[in-house]
Design an enzyme around this catalytic site. Structure first.
Site, PDB file in Angstrom:
ATOM      1  N   GLY A  15      35.431  22.218 -39.043  1.00 25.69           N
ATOM      2  CA  GLY A  15      35.308  23.096 -39.931  1.00 25.69           C
ATOM      3  C   GLY A  15      34.375  23.369 -41.090  1.00 25.69           C
TER       4      GLY A  15
ATOM      5  N   ALA B 272      34.776  26.285 -36.079  1.00 30.15           N
ATOM      6  CA  ALA B 272      35.094  27.495 -36.496  1.00 30.15           C
ATOM      7  C   ALA B 272      34.560  27.543 -38.032  1.00 30.15           C
ATOM      8  CB  ALA B 272      36.514  27.734 -36.421  1.00 30.15           C
TER       9      ALA B 272
ATOM     10  N   HIS C  45      32.613  32.609 -53.335  1.00 30.69           N
ATOM     11  CA  HIS C  45      33.503  31.118 -53.201  1.00 30.69           C
ATOM     12  C   HIS C  45      33.508  30.623 -54.480  1.00 30.69           C
ATOM     13  CE1 HIS C  45      32.660  32.074 -48.747  1.00 30.69           C
ATOM     14  NE2 HIS C  45      33.698  31.264 -48.632  1.00 30.69           N
TER      15      HIS C  45
ATOM     16  N   LYS D  72      31.784  24.812 -53.743  1.00 28.24           N
ATOM     17  CA  LYS D  72      31.217  25.078 -52.458  1.00 28.24           C
ATOM     18  C   LYS D  72      29.654  24.694 -52.201  1.00 28.24           C
ATOM     19  CE  LYS D  72      31.005  28.293 -48.462  1.00 28.24           C
ATOM     20  NZ  LYS D  72      30.997  27.217 -47.488  1.00 28.24           N
TER      21      LYS D  72
HETATM   22  P1  NAD Z   1      35.317  18.546 -50.510  1.00 28.34           P
HETATM   23  O1  NAD Z   1      34.043  18.154 -51.158  1.00 28.34           O
HETATM   24  O2  NAD Z   1      36.494  18.694 -51.286  1.00 28.34           O
HETATM   25  O3  NAD Z   1      35.824  17.419 -49.390  1.00 28.34           O
HETATM   26  C1  NAD Z   1      34.729  16.642 -48.691  1.00 28.34           C
HETATM   27  C2  NAD Z   1      35.217  15.304 -48.457  1.00 28.34           C
HETATM   28  O4  NAD Z   1      34.428  14.784 -47.206  1.00 28.34           O
HETATM   29  C3  NAD Z   1      35.037  14.295 -49.552  1.00 28.34           C
HETATM   30  O5  NAD Z   1      36.408  13.635 -49.698  1.00 28.34           O
HETATM   31  C4  NAD Z   1      33.998  13.267 -49.267  1.00 28.34           C
HETATM   32  O6  NAD Z   1      34.254  12.071 -49.455  1.00 28.34           O
HETATM   33  C5  NAD Z   1      34.314  13.392 -47.795  1.00 28.34           C
HETATM   34  N1  NAD Z   1      33.072  12.764 -46.608  1.00 28.34           N
HETATM   35  C6  NAD Z   1      31.747  13.009 -47.181  1.00 28.34           C
HETATM   36  N2  NAD Z   1      31.115  12.343 -46.181  1.00 28.34           N
HETATM   37  C7  NAD Z   1      31.737  11.755 -45.312  1.00 28.34           C
HETATM   38  C8  NAD Z   1      31.833  11.121 -44.103  1.00 28.34           C
HETATM   39  N3  NAD Z   1      30.903  10.861 -43.564  1.00 28.34           N
HETATM   40  N4  NAD Z   1      32.880  10.815 -43.257  1.00 28.34           N
HETATM   41  C9  NAD Z   1      34.095  11.200 -43.743  1.00 28.34           C
HETATM   42  N5  NAD Z   1      34.349  11.915 -44.946  1.00 28.34           N
HETATM   43  C10 NAD Z   1      33.302  12.044 -45.478  1.00 28.34           C
HETATM   44  O7  NAD Z   1      35.063  19.749 -49.586  1.00 28.34           O
HETATM   45  P2  NAD Z   1      36.134  20.939 -49.216  1.00 28.34           P
HETATM   46  O8  NAD Z   1      36.327  22.007 -50.071  1.00 28.34           O
HETATM   47  O9  NAD Z   1      37.347  20.033 -48.452  1.00 28.34           O
HETATM   48  O10 NAD Z   1      35.059  21.514 -48.117  1.00 28.34           O
HETATM   49  C11 NAD Z   1      34.929  20.786 -46.902  1.00 28.34           C
HETATM   50  C12 NAD Z   1      34.066  21.787 -45.718  1.00 28.34           C
HETATM   51  O11 NAD Z   1      34.897  22.349 -45.225  1.00 28.34           O
HETATM   52  C13 NAD Z   1      32.863  22.450 -46.693  1.00 28.34           C
HETATM   53  O12 NAD Z   1      31.769  22.261 -45.521  1.00 28.34           O
HETATM   54  C14 NAD Z   1      33.482  23.681 -46.610  1.00 28.34           C
HETATM   55  O13 NAD Z   1      32.428  25.035 -46.444  1.00 28.34           O
HETATM   56  C15 NAD Z   1      34.398  23.686 -45.460  1.00 28.34           C
HETATM   57  N6  NAD Z   1      35.545  24.665 -45.059  1.00 28.34           N
HETATM   58  C16 NAD Z   1      35.732  25.354 -44.121  1.00 28.34           C
HETATM   59  C17 NAD Z   1      36.489  26.257 -43.826  1.00 28.34           C
HETATM   60  C18 NAD Z   1      36.731  26.993 -42.517  1.00 28.34           C
HETATM   61  O14 NAD Z   1      37.753  27.719 -42.524  1.00 28.34           O
HETATM   62  N7  NAD Z   1      36.203  26.547 -41.296  1.00 28.34           N
HETATM   63  C19 NAD Z   1      37.571  26.659 -44.878  1.00 28.34           C
HETATM   64  C20 NAD Z   1      37.450  25.987 -46.173  1.00 28.34           C
HETATM   65  C21 NAD Z   1      36.341  24.969 -46.354  1.00 28.34           C
END
Ligand code: NAD
Length: 224
Positions: free
Chosen positions: A79, A105, A135, A139
């Site tokens: 994601g 996705a 957003h 983000k």
């Molecule tokens: P967030 O910053 O809240 O969470 C990211 C997490 O990843 C953090 O807890 C961080 O410590 C962890 N992380 C960093 N490096 C890592 C690694 N090497 N291994 C494991 N974990 C690691 O971000 P979020 O708001 O949860 O969003 C995450 C991603 O999802 C973003 O890229 C966002 O754009 C995307 N997103 C996608 C969708 C979708 O429908 N595809 C929807 C919402 C968000």
């Protein structure tokens, strides 16, 4: 039971995914990988051997994480946004060699997927359009993966490459407008995500279906 490891499990999306997986009757969370929790994805893959990894991490790490899953022969649902076309090609090749499949996705919300399909339908008839994506302020990437994918689909369907406008403000989750303009008329598609739960039916569907896809696929519409 499908055994799921969540990568980025301490993040906003990762926490929501853990709750959704544990709330579904046919799957369970077997590991939560995140530097904030002191568990690496490599450890999770080696020690727990999940059936599927779900990755919601950060643009800087998504390529390595996805590659690692495929090198372990583990299915991966991605994601996290921010993969570039060259990285996608590399991952497609890695998926071709792997026992694991990859489903990426840019947006798991069913409404957003339908918005992209509708944009494809409209583009040949109203080729001029612009995209406005809005957003939350935390983000990391801009434009959003959804906006880039929508633009790509519109261009493939015969529309002009649309400009993308990105807004980042507190109070927002994820919203997108696609505005088509023609002589004396406009047509606007708008999708609003008001909570992260909106993504969960799509994520659970992807976890159930990733074992059946052919190598690597982009877009939830491939399994809907
Ligand atoms: P967030 O910053 O809240 O969470 C990211 C997490 O990843 C953090 O807890 C961080 O410590 C962890 N992380 C960093 N490096 C890592 C690694 N090497 N291994 C494991 N974990 C690691 O971000 P979020 O708001 O949860 O969003 C995450 C991603 O999802 C973003 O890229 C966002 O754009 C995307 N997103 C996608 C969708 C979708 O429908 N595809 C929807 C919402 C968000």
């Amino acid at each position: 039971m499908i055994r799921v490891a969540v990568s980025g499990a301490a993040g906003r999306m990762g926490r929501t995914v853990c709750d959704a997986v544990d709330g579904a009757g046919d799957m369970e969370v077997v590991e939560r990988a995140d530097p904030d929790l002191g568990v690496t994805l490599a450890d999770a893959l080696t020690n727990v051997k999940p059936d599927v990894v779900v990755d919601f991490t950060v643009p800087a790490t998504v390529f390595d994480n996805t590659r690692l899953c495929l090198d372990h022969g583990t299915h991966v649902v991605v994601g996290t946004t921010g993969l570039d076309p060259e990285q996608l090609d590399e991952l497609r090749a890695a998926a071709g060699r792997s026992k694991g499949n990859c489903l990426i996705a840019p947006n798991f919300a069913i409404g957003a997927v339908l918005m992209m399909q509708a944009a494809k339908l409209i583009a040949p008839h109203m080729p001029e359009c612009e995209i406005v994506e809005l957003h939350h302020e935390a983000k990391l990437d801009a434009p959003s993966g959804t906006a880039k994918r929508t633009a790509e689909l519109i261009a493939q369907a015969g529309g002009k490459e649309p400009p993308i406008h990105s807004v980042r403000l507190p109070g927002l989750v994820a919203n997108q407008e696609v505005i088509f303009g023609g002589t004396g008329q406009t047509l606007t598609l708008r999708h609003d995500t008001i909570s992260r739960e909106s993504f969960m039916p799509g994520v659970l569907l992807a976890v159930r279906k990733v074992a059946e896809v052919d190598g690597l696929v982009v877009g939830l519409e491939n399994v809907m």
